[in-house]
Design a protein around this motif. Structure first.
Motif, PDB file in Angstrom:
ATOM      1  N   SER A 155       0.852  -1.184   0.000  1.00 47.33           N
ATOM      2  CA  SER A 155       0.000   0.000   0.000  1.00 47.33           C
ATOM      3  C   SER A 155       0.892   1.240   0.000  1.00 47.33           C
ATOM      4  CB  SER A 155      -0.921   0.006   1.222  1.00 47.33           C
ATOM      5  OG  SER A 155      -1.850   1.072   1.138  1.00 47.33           O
ATOM      6  N   SER A 156       0.361   2.354  -0.489  1.00 55.31           N
ATOM      7  CA  SER A 156       1.173   3.569  -0.577  1.00 55.31           C
ATOM      8  C   SER A 156       0.317   4.802  -0.330  1.00 55.31           C
ATOM      9  CB  SER A 156       1.849   3.675  -1.949  1.00 55.31           C
ATOM     10  OG  SER A 156       0.877   3.770  -2.976  1.00 55.31           O
ATOM     11  N   GLY A 157       0.987   5.913  -0.069  1.00 58.69           N
ATOM     12  CA  GLY A 157       0.297   7.184   0.167  1.00 58.69           C
ATOM     13  C   GLY A 157       1.215   8.354  -0.147  1.00 58.69           C
ATOM     14  N   THR A 158       0.606   9.532  -0.392  1.00 61.35           N
ATOM     15  CA  THR A 158       1.348  10.758  -0.719  1.00 61.35           C
ATOM     16  C   THR A 158       0.731  11.930   0.022  1.00 61.35           C
ATOM     17  OG1 THR A 158       1.897   9.946  -2.930  1.00 61.35           O
ATOM     18  CG2 THR A 158       2.103  12.309  -2.572  1.00 61.35           C
ATOM     19  N   ALA A 159       1.584  12.836   0.480  1.00 53.80           N
ATOM     20  CA  ALA A 159       1.114  14.043   1.170  1.00 53.80           C
ATOM     21  C   ALA A 159       1.920  15.244   0.681  1.00 53.80           C
ATOM     22  CB  ALA A 159       1.256  13.895   2.674  1.00 53.80           C
ATOM     23  N   ILE A 160       1.237  16.376   0.527  1.00 53.32           N
ATOM     24  CA  ILE A 160       1.876  17.650   0.166  1.00 53.32           C
ATOM     25  C   ILE A 160       1.689  18.596   1.341  1.00 53.32           C
ATOM     26  CG2 ILE A 160       1.930  19.570  -1.469  1.00 53.32           C
ATOM     27  CD1 ILE A 160       0.735  17.707  -3.553  1.00 53.32           C
ATOM     28  N   LEU A 161       2.801  19.038   1.928  1.00 54.99           N
ATOM     29  CA  LEU A 161       2.747  19.797   3.175  1.00 54.99           C
ATOM     30  C   LEU A 161       3.498  21.118   3.039  1.00 54.99           C
ATOM     31  CD1 LEU A 161       3.560  16.892   5.671  1.00 54.99           C
ATOM     32  CD2 LEU A 161       1.303  17.705   4.930  1.00 54.99           C
ATOM     33  N   ASN A 162       2.937  22.160   3.634  1.00 58.71           N
ATOM     34  CA  ASN A 162       3.629  23.440   3.769  1.00 58.71           C
ATOM     35  C   ASN A 162       4.401  23.420   5.081  1.00 58.71           C
ATOM     36  OD1 ASN A 162       2.581  24.584   1.373  1.00 58.71           O
ATOM     37  ND2 ASN A 162       0.689  25.143   2.418  1.00 58.71           N
ATOM     38  N   LEU A 163       5.711  23.531   4.984  1.00 58.17           N
ATOM     39  CA  LEU A 163       6.555  23.417   6.169  1.00 58.17           C
ATOM     40  C   LEU A 163       7.310  24.707   6.427  1.00 58.17           C
ATOM     41  CD1 LEU A 163       8.150  19.870   5.627  1.00 58.17           C
ATOM     42  CD2 LEU A 163       5.985  20.460   6.767  1.00 58.17           C
TER      43      LEU A 163
END
Length: 242
Positions: free
Chosen positions: A200-208
């Motif tokens: 299984s896989s996942g992706t996240a786009i975050l403002n850091l």
């Protein structure tokens, strides 16, 4: 007597014809010069005098010329002379585009390259409580933001970052991983190997912000990650700045 009169009349006619031709010659020369000048390339304007010649059809008299004042163009520069070094005006769109390119190049030069990729060479778990995942194979670590000792990524600059994770479970076991930002859960990825294998896989786009930390936590309720680089964690900076 008649023969002498005819001879005299002939001489007068020939003399008159010669005088008329001689009187017209300068005018022809002037007309030819005008024709040559009209074929030359245009240059600067200069005032001059032209002549209009009028001849009555069937008339026996000489043509009559009338002076006409007006501008006429003379070629003052040879082909290509005076035009060298002349630069066409730039379009406003071209200047704006060049300025944008220069600004983007300067921004790219000032940005820190940030990218990492790590994986599990050996299987991780099982664990009896939620545990930070430690990756024993770090393949890429541009910018030095990822720590192999802690398994955590620390943002070296403000910006928008992309994180991807893939987990694998094998032999009727389950794996559940949480992507954490400064200790706060962002997403959870679950894999259950029924009957034998699962990924299984996942992706996240975050403002850091600079100094923010992102890592993976293996959950106690599904506490086994299959290794051999089937389970991986990666990230990179999409662009810098708030």
């Amino acid at each position: 007597m008649r023969a002498n009169f005819d001879t005299a009349l002939t001489l007068v006619f020939v003399f008159s014809l010669a005088m008329t031709s001689e009187a017209r010659s300068p005018r022809r020369n002037r007309n030819r010069a005008k024709a040559r000048n009209s074929d030359l390339p245009t240059g600067a304007e200069e005032d001059g005098v032209c002549e209009l010649e009028v001849t009555c059809p069937g008339g026996n008299g000489s043509p009559v010329s009338y002076p006409i004042k007006g501008p006429r163009r003379l070629a003052r520069e040879s082909s290509g002379k005076g035009k060298q070094g002349r630069k066409l005006p730039e379009k406003e769109d071209d200047r704006v585009e060049e300025a944008d390119k220069s600004q983007n190049q300067n921004q790219n030069q000032n940005q820190t390259r940030v990218a990492f990729f790590a994986g599990l060479g050996k299987s991780f778990g099982p664990v009896d409580k939620n545990t930070d995942v430690l990756f024993d194979k770090v393949v890429t670590n541009l910018g030095g933001g990822f720590s192999e000792d802690t398994g955590r990524f620390t943002a070296p600059a403000d910006g928008t970052y992309v994180f991807s994770l893939t987990i694998a479970a094998q032999g009727r076991r389950r794996a559940a991983v949480e992507l954490s930002l400064n200790g706060r859960m962002v997403i959870t990825v679950w894999a259950e190997s029924l009957p034998y294998w699962a990924t299984s896989s996942g992706t996240a786009i975050l403002n850091l912000r600079t100094g923010d930390k992102v890592w993976l936590v293996l959950l106690q309720r599904a506490a086994y990650l299959y290794g051999y680089m089937y389970s991986t964690f990666s990230g990179y900076c999409l662009y810098q700045g708030v």
